[in-house]
Motif scaffolding. Sequence first.
Motif, PDB file in Angstrom:
ATOM      1  N   ASP A 208       0.818  -1.214   0.000  1.00  8.75           N
ATOM      2  CA  ASP A 208       0.000   0.000   0.000  1.00  8.75           C
ATOM      3  C   ASP A 208       0.856   1.270   0.000  1.00  8.75           C
ATOM      4  O   ASP A 208       0.344   2.354  -0.259  1.00  8.75           O
ATOM      5  CB  ASP A 208      -0.917  -0.010   1.227  1.00  8.75           C
ATOM      6  N   ARG A 209       2.128   1.146   0.295  1.00 10.47           N
ATOM      7  CA  ARG A 209       3.023   2.305   0.301  1.00 10.47           C
ATOM      8  C   ARG A 209       3.572   2.627  -1.089  1.00 10.47           C
ATOM      9  O   ARG A 209       4.244   3.637  -1.267  1.00 10.47           O
ATOM     10  CB  ARG A 209       4.214   2.051   1.236  1.00 10.47           C
ATOM     11  N   CYS A 210       3.307   1.748  -2.058  1.00  6.99           N
ATOM     12  CA  CYS A 210       3.922   1.865  -3.380  1.00  6.99           C
ATOM     13  C   CYS A 210       3.060   2.672  -4.341  1.00  6.99           C
ATOM     14  O   CYS A 210       1.848   2.785  -4.176  1.00  6.99           O
ATOM     15  CB  CYS A 210       4.187   0.473  -3.945  1.00  6.99           C
ATOM     16  N   ASP A 211       3.700   3.213  -5.372  1.00  6.40           N
ATOM     17  CA  ASP A 211       2.974   3.956  -6.401  1.00  6.40           C
ATOM     18  C   ASP A 211       2.181   3.015  -7.286  1.00  6.40           C
ATOM     19  O   ASP A 211       1.036   3.300  -7.647  1.00  6.40           O
ATOM     20  CB  ASP A 211       3.954   4.760  -7.259  1.00  6.40           C
ATOM     21  N   LEU A 212       2.805   1.891  -7.651  1.00 14.43           N
ATOM     22  CA  LEU A 212       2.178   0.907  -8.530  1.00 14.43           C
ATOM     23  C   LEU A 212       2.398  -0.478  -7.948  1.00 14.43           C
ATOM     24  O   LEU A 212       3.388  -0.722  -7.258  1.00 14.43           O
ATOM     25  CB  LEU A 212       2.773   0.985  -9.940  1.00 14.43           C
ATOM     26  N   LEU A 213       1.474  -1.366  -8.279  1.00 16.31           N
ATOM     27  CA  LEU A 213       1.475  -2.675  -7.646  1.00 16.31           C
ATOM     28  C   LEU A 213       1.054  -3.730  -8.650  1.00 16.31           C
ATOM     29  O   LEU A 213       0.092  -3.545  -9.396  1.00 16.31           O
ATOM     30  CB  LEU A 213       0.488  -2.642  -6.466  1.00 16.31           C
ATOM     31  N   GLY A 214       1.801  -4.833  -8.682  1.00 17.69           N
ATOM     32  CA  GLY A 214       1.432  -5.962  -9.523  1.00 17.69           C
ATOM     33  C   GLY A 214       1.131  -7.182  -8.674  1.00 17.69           C
ATOM     34  O   GLY A 214       1.937  -7.549  -7.822  1.00 17.69           O
ATOM     35  N   PHE A 215      -0.047  -7.779  -8.885  1.00 17.99           N
ATOM     36  CA  PHE A 215      -0.415  -9.015  -8.184  1.00 17.99           C
ATOM     37  C   PHE A 215       0.129 -10.200  -8.980  1.00 17.99           C
ATOM     38  O   PHE A 215      -0.218 -10.376 -10.161  1.00 17.99           O
ATOM     39  CB  PHE A 215      -1.936  -9.144  -8.067  1.00 17.99           C
ATOM     40  N   LEU A 216       0.964 -11.015  -8.336  1.00 18.81           N
ATOM     41  CA  LEU A 216       1.582 -12.152  -9.011  1.00 18.81           C
ATOM     42  C   LEU A 216       1.159 -13.443  -8.308  1.00 18.81           C
ATOM     43  O   LEU A 216       1.235 -13.542  -7.080  1.00 18.81           O
ATOM     44  CB  LEU A 216       3.099 -12.002  -8.963  1.00 18.81           C
ATOM     45  N   ARG A 217       0.731 -14.425  -9.105  1.00 17.45           N
ATOM     46  CA  ARG A 217       0.340 -15.725  -8.545  1.00 17.45           C
ATOM     47  C   ARG A 217       0.620 -16.804  -9.577  1.00 17.45           C
ATOM     48  O   ARG A 217       0.221 -16.682 -10.728  1.00 17.45           O
ATOM     49  CB  ARG A 217      -1.140 -15.739  -8.164  1.00 17.45           C
ATOM     50  N   GLY A 218       1.320 -17.851  -9.147  1.00 19.45           N
ATOM     51  CA  GLY A 218       1.635 -18.930 -10.069  1.00 19.45           C
ATOM     52  C   GLY A 218       2.419 -18.484 -11.280  1.00 19.45           C
ATOM     53  O   GLY A 218       2.288 -19.055 -12.365  1.00 19.45           O
TER      54      GLY A 218
END
Length: 258
Positions: A208-218
């Motif tokens: 939540d502190r980041c400008d951009l976020l990528g959800f990675l799974r598998g």
Amino acid sequence: MPGAERVTVEGQEAAVIADGVSRIFGPLRAVDRLSVVIPRGVIYALLGPSGSGKTTFLRMVVGALRPSEGRLWVFGIAMPSRRVAQRIGYMPQAPALYPDLTLRENLRFFGAVYRVSRRQLEQRIEELATDLDLLAWLDHPLYRFSGGMLQRASLAVALLHEPDLLVLDEPTVGLDPLLRRTLWERFRLLASRGTTLLISTHSMDEADRCDLLGFLRGGRLLASDTPAALRALTGQDSLEDAFLILAGHPVLPVEPPR
């Protein structure tokens, strides 16, 4: 995706571009056709559980692994490449330092590897040791350091040559809350000065502190956007619930207090 040299984000050159990147180990696709554009001067986090491919992707970004499929550029240069290595600072999950050497000796060694001039190197050593609260420990061997001190020492090495891209793999694992906050304040300061930070984490609070976020799974990138946009996309108030929705898991309703 067009050639890396022509890709810009809001008129600026992108720091990292992945176009259908995969890394295959035998039957395992550790990273599976991942595509992302990371602009310069932002903090971008990869969020996912252990085994989701975060470390593998970071190692491809720094040039330690070659993609099995797809294309990957850092500052417009196809990776892996020695040409761009001087512009990257890398902090691996386990500190890759020499325990029998002092912190000063470690920093001098890595400074020589990065070809930092001797005069500039001594100045950087003093600055970083002061900023990371390690000045009193400069001439102590690293085997005497606590886990948190080793984390800070590893960060000092990554910052030594003032990189344009700082790649941090789970940089705050095992640290106390105060030290975590201190490091994140420094990360934000670096980004404000134009450094791009690519960070892996499994902490929702850090994401939540980041400008951009990528959800990675598998090994797959489920979604990439700002934390607020990912909440809005899934209609969830928390990043944890947003991740579960994107991963195909139902979110359990909250029981009202009785």
